[in-house]
Design an enzyme around this catalytic site. Structure first.
Site, short mmCIF file in Angstrom:
data_model
loop_
_atom_site.label_atom_id
_atom_site.label_comp_id
_atom_site.label_asym_id
_atom_site.label_seq_id
_atom_site.Cartn_x
_atom_site.Cartn_y
_atom_site.Cartn_z
N LYS A 81 -0.04 -13.48 2.45
CA LYS A 81 0.63 -13.31 1.16
C LYS A 81 2.11 -13.62 1.32
O LYS A 81 2.72 -13.27 2.33
CB LYS A 81 0.42 -11.86 0.67
CG LYS A 81 0.90 -11.58 -0.74
CD LYS A 81 0.56 -10.15 -1.15
CE LYS A 81 1.00 -9.82 -2.58
NZ LYS A 81 0.63 -8.45 -2.97
N SER A 156 -1.73 -7.94 -7.39
CA SER A 156 -0.83 -9.06 -7.18
C SER A 156 -1.25 -10.01 -6.06
O SER A 156 -0.78 -11.14 -6.01
CB SER A 156 0.57 -8.53 -6.86
OG SER A 156 0.55 -7.80 -5.64
N SER A 180 -3.09 -3.62 -5.53
CA SER A 180 -2.80 -5.06 -5.44
C SER A 180 -3.65 -5.87 -4.47
O SER A 180 -3.66 -7.09 -4.54
CB SER A 180 -1.33 -5.28 -5.10
OG SER A 180 -0.56 -5.35 -6.28
#
Lengths: 487, 484
Positions: A81, A156, A180
């Site tokens: 990420k 996210s 997330s």
């Protein structure tokens, strides 16, 4: 799709080590898959250079051939990420503010992965500074749900979830502040794991809300998350909240027989039935409960009245911490700086106004409000008190059961532009508020071929047991792990 | 005329004397090249997390114990939020609700009377960096940022509003400085900004219970500045009140050159710092054994040490006060004294040598006593040599010069240069006879009743012996010989 991509990371590990599978072939297959599909999925913000990746893979293969000691993830590709620091690489957190930022150091989790010999394929998309549940707030691109391109992948960590779901990488790292990792994992039909708070170092992870942030894993199955978690967990003096615990080889505790189901007590919060839930989700949840019953798993009802406060208290505490954490992005030392500012205050105002997105600004304003001298006791302080109440009620629940079982989300992924309800991730957020481990496991497909996932939440530092029950649940689920989205 | 009482409270910041900063491993060295002592933590890069320096906690607790504080075993850090470039996170990690130390006190002596001043709190926080607006004398049209100081540990101390005059405030700071310097937990130099002081001043009628409107004064950078600023502020406030005006709650800046305070911001302009508990650092719990261990490290303080010097060593008030006021000097003195066989007999002479000869030489060469080229042991030897009559005081000075220059042993110098004092009566008698014979003029003056002439004759005899003759013996023998 190349069959090699369907090999799970844990099996790849033994196959690479025995020489049965070459790392170079996997890496090549990953890159080909990304080239073929990511123009539609848009899960990666940045891919590492092909030549470099092949060099690294060849290097791993040679190491293995020559019988040298190799790392526990030697030659296995991974996605990261874009809010995790990797020395010398860009780190945007999907914000325009950090568009040209280069990490000066490695996050602890990256350091551990480097030692383990993993191959970093690229950086995955996310909501800006991890603020959002759809990956739509990314300043750069919208990631789609591989199972249906009109739908959000969740967020996210939507980029990591979509990439793993699509078979571009066997697993990926994300971060989980309020679901997330687990929410996008569930939306994309994969496993998402958030550890107990303090199990994995946060050092080098761009902070969202410090008291909730944890690095999490996304993978096709439970064992791969257990594998990845085993590598990145453990004490780190660089993160004071990281507990002084040794690394555990979680996989060695996982049995493929279903023995664990005989001894475990699964708790279902009574409050679950107060929520409005998508029919497909409640149907599947009921089916899962029936299956547990059929297998004679002990099911108990638990009472956690404070669940109803979760959205409010999460929002207050998270935004308060956001408002302070994001303050460092002021245009002075690094990052975006407005060029036409008239004085210092104008410099701050313009740099932030021009580089931060709507969601980020909204949270900063909300957080600033709840911490103001006039509101502190009525908002922030009150929320912390209710948080303690919630933690106590959950602790009481664990006197009756080992895990709290629920659907992962209350809603199925929505179409782009549509919004999820504030309560959608309430079961996931409970784990963040209480510092508990949680894992979402795909359970079934809906009639419209969208995945539905379930969530297990354990008591603090019961992460190994959580993997055991999740693995058993995966075995009894109706989800086909070998099914990959077709574009 | 109304009879006013001034009410004064102090907020003192002291830089903690540790090798590394309070939340990272960077050096705290003063005067390094700009931004040399910085890292990802103190420049606030994404993903950086503070790590607490245990030594800084120890320093605060030691200071707290020395000032009779209650040590809070459970303590938390707080974020204090405001935007300014010298604070890279745009919040300062400090303590508010649960500081390390609460409710301390310090005794001061003003005009011969003791007064106990209560201290509200003592806590740990981080310092800011510095903005540079000038290079040399050239004013820049931009600002440069130096983060070397950002993240250096600070202790903040807040007194109760119990001080009543500029003198009391001055004495409080002086005594605090003495104690903290003694503890070596801060260097406390106001000139280097290692000790900073904000002052709160308000006025009320003598009979009045409640406090008047409070004014905060910032930007004071010397001890005398504190006294001057308060004196000025008291007069300013009195004038306003006497003329029927009203004071406003505000922050004022002290302008040292003009010796005035000037308004900076009013209460309406006060910042809302949006405090909340620091989530990156875990609340910490101190054990009794940790605190008690630190208590054992607390030395004897100046006032007590001075009294002991007077009582045990028979020193004068002046000598004891001089030696005890600075820890390194007092330590030097006591260490040197430990080498002496008869401490009572030598204590005064040793003290004299430290505050006259040694002090003068150190001052001229700008050397700290901790780096003195004359070791405690060598100074002790020199004093012993004087006391046992091996050398005269005059010779001792010559020997001392060489000891200072070459860090050498006085016994060695005396041996090499043949400086040993002559105490052989027959040798001295011979010298005296020669001097009497050679200086008939002075001798006849003496004999004709001019008693002062003896001094000149003794001097001549000493000169003849190259200063090595025992002056007492010379005096005695000369008098005997001149009487006959």
């Amino acid at each position: 799709m190349d069959e090699i991509l369907k090999i799970k990371a844990n099996d790849l590990r033994s196959k690479i080590c025995s020489g049965e599978v070459k790392s170079l072939n996997i890496v090549k297959a990953c890159v080909t898959r990304i080239k073929k599909t990511d123009s539609k999925i848009r899960s990666f913000l940045k891919l590492n250079e092909n030549k470099l990746l092949e060099q690294e893979a060849t290097c791993s293969d040679k190491k293995i051939e020559s019988g040298k000691k190799c790392g526990s993830l030697e030659g296995i590709p991974i996605g990261i990420k874009d809010n995790i620091m990797m020395k010398g690489e860009s780190m945007t957190s999907a914000s325009k503010y950090l568009e040209n930022y280069i990490s000066p150091y490695d996050a602890t989790v990256i350091e551990k992965l480097k030692k383990a010999g993993a191959i970093f394929i690229g950086r995955t998309n996310m909501d800006e500074f991890a603020m959002g549940g759809s990956t739509e707030t990314s300043a750069y691109q919208k990631t789609t749900n591989p199972w249906s391109l009109e739908h959000i992948p969740g967020g996210s960590s939507g980029g990591s979830a979509a990439a793993v779901s699509m078979g571009m990488v066997p697993f990926a790292l994300g971060s989980d502040t309020g679901g997330s990792v687990r929410q996008p994992a569930s939306f994309c039909g994969i496993v998402g794991y958030k550890p107990s708070y303090g199990l994995i170092s946060r050092y080098g992870v761009c902070a969202l809300a410090s008291s909730f942030d944890q690095v999490g894993t996304l993978s096709k199955n439970v064992k791969d998350s257990a594998l990845l978690a085993s590598i990145v967990m453990g004490k780190d003096y660089k993160d004071p909240v990281c507990e002084p615990r040794e690394q555990i080889d979680c996989i060695s505790y996982i049995d493929d027989n279903l023995e664990v189901l005989k001894s475990v007590k699964v708790g279902i919060p009574r409050q679950l039935f107060n929520y409005k839930m998508d029919t497909e989700i409640s149907e599947n949840f009921n089916k899962a409960v029936d299956k547990f019953k059929f297998l004679s798993v002990k099911i108990v009802e638990v009472d956690i009245p404070s669940y109803k406060y979760i959205p409010a208290l999460y929002k207050i505490i998270m935004c308060a911490e956001v408002s302070a954490n994001i303050a460092t992005f002021d245009g002075i030392r690094y990052g975006y700086r407005a060029l036409n500012a008239e004085n210092l205050d104008d410099e701050y105002a313009k740099s932030r106004a021009e580089s931060l997105g709507y969601e980020v600004k909204k949270r900063i304003l909300f957080g600033t409000y709840v911490l103001g001298a006039k509101n502190y006791y009525r908002c922030y302080h009150q929320a912390q008190k209710v948080r303690t109440l919630l933690i106590n009620q959950i602790s009481d629940a664990y006197k009756k059961c080992d895990f709290i079982f629920s659907p992962a989300t209350l809603q199925m992924p929505v179409k782009f532009g549509e919004t999820l309800s504030e309560e959608c991730d309430v079961f996931l957020i409970a784990a963040n508020l209480a510092g508990l481990p949680g894992i979402t496991v795909p359970y079934n497909f809906t009639n419209s071929s969208m995945p539905v996932g379930m969530h297990f939440m354990g008591s603090r530092f019961s992460d190994v047991k959580l993997f055991q029950i999740a693995n058993a649940f995966e075995k009894i689920s109706d989800f086909d792990l070998n099914k990959y989205p077709e574009l | 005329m109304v009879n006013y009482e001034s009410v004064i409270g102090l907020e003192v910041h002291m830089q903690i004397n540790t090798k590394s900063k309070v939340f990272c491993e960077c050096s705290t060295r003063f005067g390094s090249e700009p931004n040399l002592n910085t890292c990802i933590i103190c420049t606030s890069q994404p993903g950086a997390i503070p790590i607490l320096n245990k030594k800084a906690v120890e320093a605060v607790i030691k200071t707290g114990l020395a000032l009779s504080f209650n040590i809070n075993k459970e303590s938390i850090f707080t974020r204090k939020q405001y935007f300014y470039p010298d604070s890279p996170k745009n919040y300062q990690i400090t303590q508010s609700d649960q500081p390390l130390c609460s409710r301390g006190k310090l005794s001061i002596i003003v005009k011969g009377k003791e007064k106990i001043i209560n201290i509200t709190r003592l806590h740990l926080e981080e310092d800011t960096g510095k903005l540079v607006h000038k290079v040399g004398s050239r004013k820049l049209n931009y600002s440069l940022l130096d983060l070397n100081r950002a993240g250096v540990g600070l202790m903040e101390l807040v007194t109760e509003p119990e001080l009543r005059s500029p003198e009391e405030a001055f004495e409080f700071l002086n005594e605090l400085k003495n104690i903290v310097e003694y503890l070596e937990t801060s260097e406390c130099s106001m000139e280097e900004g290692k000790m900073r002081c904000d002052v709160n001043v308000s006025m009320r009628h003598v009979e009045q219970q409640e406090y008047g409107t409070k004014v905060e004064i910032k930007n004071i950078n010397s001890l005398s500045g504190v006294r001057n600023a308060i004196t000025y502020e008291i007069e300013r406030q009195k004038e306003i009140l006497d003329s029927g005006g009203k004071l406003i709650q505000e922050t004022r800046l002290w302008e040292a050159e003009k010796k005035i305070t000037k308004s900076m911001r009013s209460k309406e302009g006060a910042l809302d710092y949006r405090y909340f508990p620091e989530p990156d650092l875990v609340p910490f719990a101190l054990t009794n054994s940790f605190i008690e261990g630190l208590r054992k490290e607390i030395p004897e303080f100046p006032r007590a040490r001075k009294m002991r010097f007077i009582k045990d060593y028979g020193l004068t008030e002046y000598a004891a006060s001089y030696l005890a006021s600075t820890k390194v000097i007092a330590d030097y003195y006591e260490k040197a004294l430990s080498y002496m066989e008869d401490k009572k007999a030598s204590s005064e002479l040793l003290a004299n040598w430290i505050f006259t000869e040694l002090n003068a030489k150190l001052n001229v060469s700008k050397i700290f006593i901790s780096k003195s080229p004359v070791s405690c042991q060598n100074l002790a030897k020199l004093v012993s040599l004087i006391l046992d009559g091996t050398i005269s005081r005059k010779i001792a000075k010559t020997v001392f010069d060489e000891m200072f220059e070459k860090s050498s042993d006085p016994e060695k110098i005396i041996k090499e240069k043949g400086f040993t004092q002559i105490s052989d009566k027959s040798v001295i008698a011979k010298i005296c006879e020669e001097v009497i014979y050679e200086n008939s003029k002075a001798v006849s003056e003496f004999k004709s009743g001019k008693k002062k002439a003896i001094g000149a004759i003794v001097g001549l005899a000493m000169k003849k012996s190259k200063g090595q003759a025992n002056p007492q013996l010379v005096n005695k023998i000369l008098l005997e010989k001149l009487k006959t």
